[in-house]
Motif scaffolding. Structure first.
Motif, mmCIF file in Angstrom:
data_model
loop_
_atom_site.group_PDB
_atom_site.id
_atom_site.type_symbol
_atom_site.label_atom_id
_atom_site.label_comp_id
_atom_site.label_asym_id
_atom_site.label_seq_id
_atom_site.Cartn_x
_atom_site.Cartn_y
_atom_site.Cartn_z
ATOM 1 N N ALA A 1 0.829 -1.204 0.000
ATOM 2 C CA ALA A 1 0.000 0.000 0.000
ATOM 3 C C ALA A 1 0.863 1.254 0.000
ATOM 4 N N GLU A 2 1.932 1.255 0.801
ATOM 5 C CA GLU A 2 2.826 2.413 0.839
ATOM 6 C C GLU A 2 3.517 2.615 -0.507
ATOM 7 N N ALA A 3 3.863 1.501 -1.174
ATOM 8 C CA ALA A 3 4.522 1.599 -2.482
ATOM 9 C C ALA A 3 3.604 2.236 -3.521
ATOM 10 N N MET A 4 2.292 2.090 -3.344
ATOM 11 C CA MET A 4 1.348 2.659 -4.310
ATOM 12 C C MET A 4 1.389 4.186 -4.334
ATOM 13 N N LEU A 5 1.931 4.794 -3.281
ATOM 14 C CA LEU A 5 2.016 6.249 -3.256
ATOM 15 C C LEU A 5 2.958 6.777 -4.335
ATOM 16 N N SER A 6 3.910 5.937 -4.763
ATOM 17 C CA SER A 6 4.837 6.376 -5.814
ATOM 18 C C SER A 6 4.135 6.526 -7.156
ATOM 19 N N LEU A 7 2.910 6.004 -7.286
ATOM 20 C CA LEU A 7 2.165 6.126 -8.537
ATOM 21 C C LEU A 7 1.546 7.510 -8.701
ATOM 22 N N TYR A 8 1.471 8.274 -7.624
ATOM 23 C CA TYR A 8 0.828 9.582 -7.669
ATOM 24 C C TYR A 8 1.780 10.633 -8.253
ATOM 25 N N PRO A 9 1.244 11.686 -8.855
ATOM 26 C CA PRO A 9 2.096 12.775 -9.358
ATOM 27 C C PRO A 9 2.930 13.379 -8.236
ATOM 28 N N LYS A 10 4.109 13.878 -8.584
ATOM 29 C CA LYS A 10 5.015 14.436 -7.582
ATOM 30 C C LYS A 10 4.371 15.580 -6.787
ATOM 31 N N PRO A 11 3.674 16.544 -7.430
ATOM 32 C CA PRO A 11 3.049 17.620 -6.638
ATOM 33 C C PRO A 11 2.053 17.081 -5.613
ATOM 34 N N TRP A 12 1.338 16.030 -5.999
ATOM 35 C CA TRP A 12 0.376 15.431 -5.061
ATOM 36 C C TRP A 12 1.119 14.828 -3.883
ATOM 37 N N ARG A 13 2.220 14.102 -4.149
ATOM 38 C CA ARG A 13 2.982 13.472 -3.068
ATOM 39 C C ARG A 13 3.565 14.505 -2.128
ATOM 40 N N GLU A 14 4.030 15.630 -2.709
ATOM 41 C CA GLU A 14 4.599 16.682 -1.864
ATOM 42 C C GLU A 14 3.539 17.326 -0.978
ATOM 43 N N ARG A 15 2.304 17.393 -1.473
ATOM 44 C CA ARG A 15 1.230 18.046 -0.717
ATOM 45 C C ARG A 15 0.543 17.088 0.256
ATOM 46 N N TYR A 16 0.278 15.860 -0.161
ATOM 47 C CA TYR A 16 -0.513 14.939 0.655
ATOM 48 C C TYR A 16 0.221 13.657 1.053
ATOM 49 N N GLY A 17 1.417 13.412 0.480
ATOM 50 C CA GLY A 17 2.074 12.122 0.668
ATOM 51 C C GLY A 17 2.317 11.730 2.109
ATOM 52 N N GLU A 18 2.887 12.644 2.904
ATOM 53 C CA GLU A 18 3.199 12.312 4.290
ATOM 54 C C GLU A 18 1.935 12.053 5.097
ATOM 55 N N GLU A 19 0.908 12.832 4.838
ATOM 56 C CA GLU A 19 -0.362 12.654 5.554
ATOM 57 C C GLU A 19 -0.981 11.294 5.261
#
Length: 297
Positions: free
Chosen positions: A10-28
C-alpha cells in the motif's frame, strides 16, 4: 507478516501519484496507512486515486505543466538501444570486416577490444554496487525506532523495490555476459563482443535508479541518494570510455564498414552515453533537492 507485506504494498502505491500530489498529501496519507490495517481494498483504492490524480493533474495544488516522466524517457531510450543492436548484429559483413581490418594493423585492435570490455564490465558492476550504501542505510532505518514514520516507510519501500529489481537486473547482466564473453550463438565476432556492453550497461543503470528515486521520499536519506548518484556518475564515465575504445576500432577498420553500420554504431554510442548520464544526473539532482529540504530556512 502478511499484514506488514500488505502495508508495504500500500505504501509503495504512493509512488504512482504525481510528484506535486505526493509533496502536498504524501506524508499525511503515509501516516494514515501506517495507523490502519492495510487490505487489498486499500491497495485498489490507492491505485484508483492515483489514476484520478493523473486525470485531474492540473487541479493538484502546486502542479505546473505536465512533463514526460523520467521512467518513460528511460524506457524509450532503453528500447531504442536494443532496436539499434539488432541491425548491428545483422550486418555480419561489417562486424567481421571492421575487426579483420583493425586486427591487421597490429595488436592495438586486441588492446582496444579488451579495454572496451573491461570498461563496460566496470560500469555495470559499479552501477549495481552504487545502491549498496543506500540499502545498508535503509535496513538500519527499518530497525531503529528513532527514525520518523516517513523515513521508516520509505526505507521499507526501497528494500521492497530492490527485491523486485533483482531478477530484471540479473537477466540484463546475464545477457551481457553471454554476448560478450560466452558462446551465445550470435555471430557478433570480436567487435560485437567489444561494444555489446554499451547496449546493456545503461539499462542496468536505469533499473537501479528507482532505488535512489524512491529513497528521495525521505529528506533524511538525501545524502545517500546523492551519494548513489555520484557513484552512478562513475559508471556513466566508464561507459563513455568504453565507447571511446569502440570508436577507435571502428576508425581502424572504417574501410570495411557500410555507411549504415557506422551510423548505427554512432547513434548507439550517443544514446548509450546520454542515457547513462541522464540516470546519474537524475539521482544527483534528486538527492541535492531532498537535502535542501533539511537546510534551515
Amino acid at each position: 507478516m502478511g499484514a506488514r507485506m500488505m502495508r508495504a504494498v500500500a505504501e509503495a502505491m504512493l509512488s504512482l501519484y504525481p510528484k506535486p500530489w505526493r509533496e502536498r498529501y504524501g506524508e499525511e496519507v503515509a501516516d494514515l496507512i501506517a495507523s490502519r490495517p492495510a487490505r487489498v481494498r486499500t491497495v485498489l483504492d490507492l491505485i484508483k486515486g492515483a489514476a484520478d490524480a493523473w486525470v485531474h493533474y492540473r487541479h493538484v495544488p502546486g502542479a505546473g505543466g505536465l512533463t514526460v516522466p523520467l521512467a518513460a524517457v528511460l524506457a524509450c531510450a532503453g528500447a531504442g538501444l536494443w532496436l539499434l543492436w539488432n541491425p548491428g548484429v545483422r550486418d555480419v559483413a561489417s562486424l567481421h570486416g571492421v575487426w579483420a581490418e583493425a586486427a591487421s594493423l597490429g595488436p592495438i585492435a586486441g588492446k582496444m577490444r579488451n579495454m572496451a570490455q573491461t570498461w563496460f564490465v566496470m560500469a555495470g558492476v559499479i552501477a549495481v554496487l552504487s545502491v549498496g550504501p543506500l540499502l545498508h542505510t535503509c535496513l538500519a532505518a527499518m530497525r531503529r525506532s528513532v527514525h520518523g514514520p516517513l523515513t521508516r516507510m520509505t526505507a521499507r519501500r526501497v528494500i521492497m523495490t530492490a527485491a523486485l529489481l533483482v531478477v530484471p537486473v540479473g537477466l540484463v547482466g546475464l545477457v551481457f555476459v553471454n554476448l560478450a564473453f560466452l558462446d551465445a550463438g550470435y555471430p557478433v565476432g570480436p567487435l560485437g563482443e567489444a561494444m555489446v556492453g554499451g547496449f546493456h550497461v545503461p539499462l542496468i543503470m536505469a533499473l537501479v535508479l528507482p532505488l535512489p528515486m524512491t529513497a528521495a521520499g525521505a529528506p533524511s536519506l538525501g545524502s545517500d541518494v546523492r551519494g548513489t548518484g555520484q557513484i552512478l556518475a562513475s559508471a556513466a564515465i566508464c561507459n563513455a570510455l568504453a565507447w571511446g575504445a569502440v570508436a577507435v576500432l571502428l576508425v581502424l577498420g572504417l574501410e570495411k564498414a557500410s555507411w549504415s553500420f557506422v551510423a548505427m554504431v554512432a547513434l548507439s554510442a550517443l544514446v548509450s552515453v546520454w542515457m547513462a548520464a541522464l540516470v546519474a544526473r537524475s539521482a544527483i539532482r534528486r538527492g541535492t533537492t531532498v537535502m535542501g529540504l533539511l537546510s534551515p530556512a
